[in-house]
Design an enzyme around this catalytic site. Structure first.
Site, PDB file in Angstrom:
ATOM      1  N   ALA A  60      -6.800 -11.486  -8.245  1.00 51.09           N
ATOM      2  CA  ALA A  60      -6.176 -12.074  -6.921  1.00 51.09           C
ATOM      3  C   ALA A  60      -6.516 -13.406  -6.301  1.00 51.09           C
ATOM      4  O   ALA A  60      -8.262 -13.990  -6.336  1.00 51.09           O
ATOM      5  CB  ALA A  60      -6.771 -10.965  -5.503  1.00 51.09           C
TER       6      ALA A  60
ATOM      7  N   GLU B 288      -2.043  -6.083 -14.696  1.00 49.58           N
ATOM      8  CA  GLU B 288      -0.835  -6.186 -14.214  1.00 49.58           C
ATOM      9  C   GLU B 288      -0.213  -7.044 -14.495  1.00 49.58           C
ATOM     10  O   GLU B 288       1.216  -6.231 -14.875  1.00 49.58           O
ATOM     11  CB  GLU B 288      -0.941  -5.816 -12.412  1.00 49.58           C
ATOM     12  CG  GLU B 288      -2.006  -4.999 -12.338  1.00 49.58           C
ATOM     13  CD  GLU B 288      -1.982  -4.665 -10.680  1.00 49.58           C
ATOM     14  OE1 GLU B 288      -1.495  -3.113 -10.112  1.00 49.58           O
ATOM     15  OE2 GLU B 288      -2.550  -5.442  -9.484  1.00 49.58           O
TER      16      GLU B 288
ATOM     17  N   GLU C  20     -10.378  -3.088  -8.773  1.00 52.28           N
ATOM     18  CA  GLU C  20     -10.035  -3.201  -6.914  1.00 52.28           C
ATOM     19  C   GLU C  20     -10.694  -2.427  -6.169  1.00 52.28           C
ATOM     20  O   GLU C  20     -11.251  -2.438  -4.874  1.00 52.28           O
ATOM     21  CB  GLU C  20      -8.561  -2.925  -6.962  1.00 52.28           C
ATOM     22  CG  GLU C  20      -7.017  -4.129  -7.468  1.00 52.28           C
ATOM     23  CD  GLU C  20      -7.180  -3.892  -8.513  1.00 52.28           C
ATOM     24  OE1 GLU C  20      -5.969  -4.827  -9.224  1.00 52.28           O
ATOM     25  OE2 GLU C  20      -7.607  -3.527 -10.113  1.00 52.28           O
TER      26      GLU C  20
ATOM     27  N   GLY D  15      -4.628  -8.318 -11.544  1.00 49.12           N
ATOM     28  CA  GLY D  15      -3.208  -8.565 -11.130  1.00 49.12           C
ATOM     29  C   GLY D  15      -3.115  -9.266 -11.982  1.00 49.12           C
ATOM     30  O   GLY D  15      -2.065  -9.439 -12.268  1.00 49.12           O
TER      31      GLY D  15
END
Length: 697
Positions: A63, A105, A125, A102
């Site tokens: 992020a 992901e 995270e 992310g």
């Protein structure tokens, strides 16, 4: 088309390129660009396969921290990942550097993944009090199975490319450094072989293999010890379990619900604060980033005891030769043997190789004379807390060391200015306060003297990074930041026991708050003789230091873990503290001698007296400029004293409690108990009157 994400075609491969320095973080512009580029690739009739690749030193590293705490703008990452997974053209993610959070992901939303052998992947995270919120908890276990997915997600640890291949997280690993070439070659292979779209969400083999097992129950049981007091690791387990008990779409919804629970947790706020504070602490007020830094190529350490040996290991670990000085050969040999034993034990655990043991030991030598320090760039004194001894040593170092060598003291309480005054080069003197065990603890409290040069300050901060420490610059006063606050807490803990609490009751209140150990267990770990020596030095200096039952323990030879008896007793080879009736007897005798009538003390009183006294002292430290920012205090306590990171440090924790509540209680204790430690700090009063927090400073 977004400037940070571009689309072009090379032959039959449509290439989506992210270029958002420094780490291609998933900002709003990147997310929007990814969607726009995908749409262009889908419309390009000549593109048979799509390739997602990043410029610079890394794949998408997670992020964008610049957007933390701000409302999420569409498109959100879950939507981006879904759109990539739903593509009717195969998409290959080409991974180099790191694919984290992310970023991983996003790669899991692609249909195939190729990585350079130097790449790493992970879902960290949990370290911010969160869980993967864009399908990571649902897709990863479909590739790795439950156990490995749980391990990765609940620890946030990274996995190297070769391990990722073995776990099916990536489909191919390539040597070399040209990620685009590796990605194009793999994409061309997919095109030539007519490989179909392969969506991770459709994979069920690993789910079926673990379905109905007790892996989740066992994992939760293990977390009770490993993640005691934490919130998000248990939510991570719940999310991964949903991948095995629910259809994919419902599992994703469950993941989102759990993600929002983590977002609303106070622990998330504390961990995010800790994350940013650790990065901010390296920026020292008034110190230009252009300040010259001296080259530290060789180091001397004085003292081969527990602290000196641990300090030396930090430099050997970083590849810097270090010479340890001792007074007697026997002490030197013993210290070097302990260092070797520490390295051997680390090798037995598989953390380093035997070759690395020998390599590091080859960087450590011993001496019985300061003459061997004539050409070192830095000397760190690590003898016991005696003002006279330290001044004598620094006077000798002044003569023995070359001009420009930095002279540092590992003192935990004594004045750096007083020590520097024993030399003709106070500008080259600084405090480097390591924490025990010095080869393990991450904090390095860097103490600036009145005359310490900016060049020496900058060198010390740079050195902290080189030896993988978190360096915090602080001012010079008794105990600096960490120990000054600790001694206030320690005095209050002692007073509580004097008045009727037991050491184990005080320690339990602190461990229930999240500390790894309480005040008295920590004294045993450090050694009761250290506190005893400090109190004796203060008494010699004419200070009114009250009598203590801890002095009686030290005089009896109960020095803590090293003698298997201190405030607690210890069994051979076991660090678990065991309450000792003999100590209860010493405490009872002390109360009688002092005429103290014992009373029942509540856990709440222990919490308030131990913690609020620290906050009040922290406010005074900020008033005096000993710490420049409240975050400096927070990081000192998180990395030096085990303050739970999920509570953000003592000053952040105080903000969360409410400064008005703390001030009111401090004022009440000042009325009831008296004592300078309970005199409300002017800064605390000012902040409350203005409706502000420490974090507003």
């Amino acid at each position: 088309m977004s400037e940070v994400v571009t689309y072009n075609r090379e032959g039959s491969i449509g290439v989506i390129t992210v270029n958002y320095p420094p780490v291609n973080a998933l900002s709003h512009a990147v997310r929007s660009g990814l969607v726009a580029a995908l749409e262009q690739g889908q419309k390009d009739a000549d593109a048979k396969v799509l390739l997602l690749v990043c410029e610079g030193r890394t794949f998408i590293a997670g992020a964008d921290i610049r957007e933390f705490g701000k409302p999420m703008q569409d498109p959100g990452l879950p939507s981006v990942v879904d759109q990539y997974e739903n593509s009717d053209k195969p998409i290959i993610a080409a991974i180099h550097g790191t694919a984290l959070g992310g970023g991983l992901e996003t790669a899991l939303g692609c249909h195939y993944r190729v990585a350079l052998s130097s790449a790493k992947v992970g879902l960290p995270e949990v370290k911010l009090g969160l869980l993967p919120g864009a399908g990571g908890t649902q897709r990863l276990p479909r590739l790795t199975g439950a156990q490995k997915a749980l391990e990765m997600i609940t620890t946030g640890e990274f996995v190297g490319a070769k391990d990722a291949l073995a776990l099916s997280i990536v489909d191919a690993v390539e040597d070399g450094s040209d990620i685009k070439a590796a990605g194009l070659a793999y994409a061309q292979k997919v095109a030539d072989e007519g490989k179909p779209v392969r969506r991770v969400r459709d994979l069920t083999d690993k789910l079926q293999a673990d379905k109905g097992s007790d892996v989740f129950e066992q994992f939760r049981a293990g977390l009770q010890k490993k993640a005691r007091g934490l919130f998000s690791p248990f939510k991570c387990v719940d999310a991964v379990e949903a991948a095995f008990s629910l259809p994919f779409e419902d599992g994703v919804k469950r993941e989102r619900e759990l993600f929002m629970e983590c977002m609303e947790s106070p622990q998330r706020a504390g961990l995010v604060h800790s994350f940013f504070a650790e990065r901010e602490v390296s920026k020292v007020k008034g110190l230009s980033k252009d300040t010259p830094v001296r080259d530290i190529r060789t180091v001397g350490v004085i003292g081969a005891g527990t602290m000196g040996g641990g300090i030396a290991m930090n430099f050997a670990n970083a590849g810097i030769p270090v010479t340890i000085a001792e007074v007697k050969q026997e002490a030197l040999d013993k210290g070097l043997a302990v260092i070797r034993r520490n390295y051997e034990n680390t090798a037995k655990k598989g953390r380093i190789t035997q070759a690395q043991v020998e390599e590091r030991m080859s960087l450590i030598s011993g001496t019985l004379t300061y003459d061997d320090f004539s050409d070192v760039d830095l000397v760190i004194e690590a003898v016991f807390e005696s003002r006279d001894l330290k001044r004598k040593i620094f006077g000798q170092l002044d003569d023995a060391c070359k001009p420009g060598a930095i002279l540092a003291s590992n003192t935990s309480t004594l004045s750096i200015d007083d020590i520097a005054a024993a030399t003709k080069r106070p500008q080259d003197v600084i405090g480097l306060h390591f924490f025990s065990p010095a080869n393990v603890m991450k904090l390095l409290e860097i103490v600036r003297g009145e005359k310490t040069s900016d060049e020496v300050k900058a060198t010390a901060m740079a050195l902290a990074k080189k030896i993988r420490k978190v360096g915090v610059m602080v001012g010079n006063c008794y105990g600096f930041v960490g120990n000054r606050m600790l001694h206030k807490r320690g005095a209050e803990a002692m007073a509580l026991v004097n008045e009727g609490a037991s050491p184990q009751q005080v320690d339990k209140v602190l461990t229930d708050l999240g500390f790894p150990m309480g005040q008295f267990a920590m004294s045993d770990l450090a050694g009761i003789d250290i506190g005893y020596s400090i109190r004796q030095e203060r008494r010699k200096a004419g200070e009114d230091v009250p009598a203590s039952w801890m002095d009686k323990l030290a005089e009896q030879g109960r020095l803590g873990q090293k003698t298997q008896a201190g405030v607690y007793k210890y069994e051979e080879g076991n660090r678990k503290p065991i309450p000792d009736p003999e100590v209860d007897r010493v405490i009872a005798e002390f109360r009688e001698e002092q005429g103290i009538k014992s009373r029942d003390i509540t856990d709440q009183e222990i919490l308030e007296r131990c913690m609020y006294v620290m906050v009040n002292e922290g406010a005074k430290i900020l008033e005096e400029g000993i710490a420049d920012r409240s975050l400096d205090i927070d990081i000192t306590w998180i990395y030096g004293y085990g303050f739970p990171a999920y509570r953000g440090g003592p000053m952040f924790w105080a903000d969360q409690i409410g400064l008005d509540i703390i001030l009111g209680t401090v004022e009440q204790f000042y009325d009831d108990l008296g004592g300078e430690q309970w005199k409300p700090a002017a800064l605390l009063q000012k902040l409350v009157s203005e409706g502000r927090k420490f974090s507003d400073l």
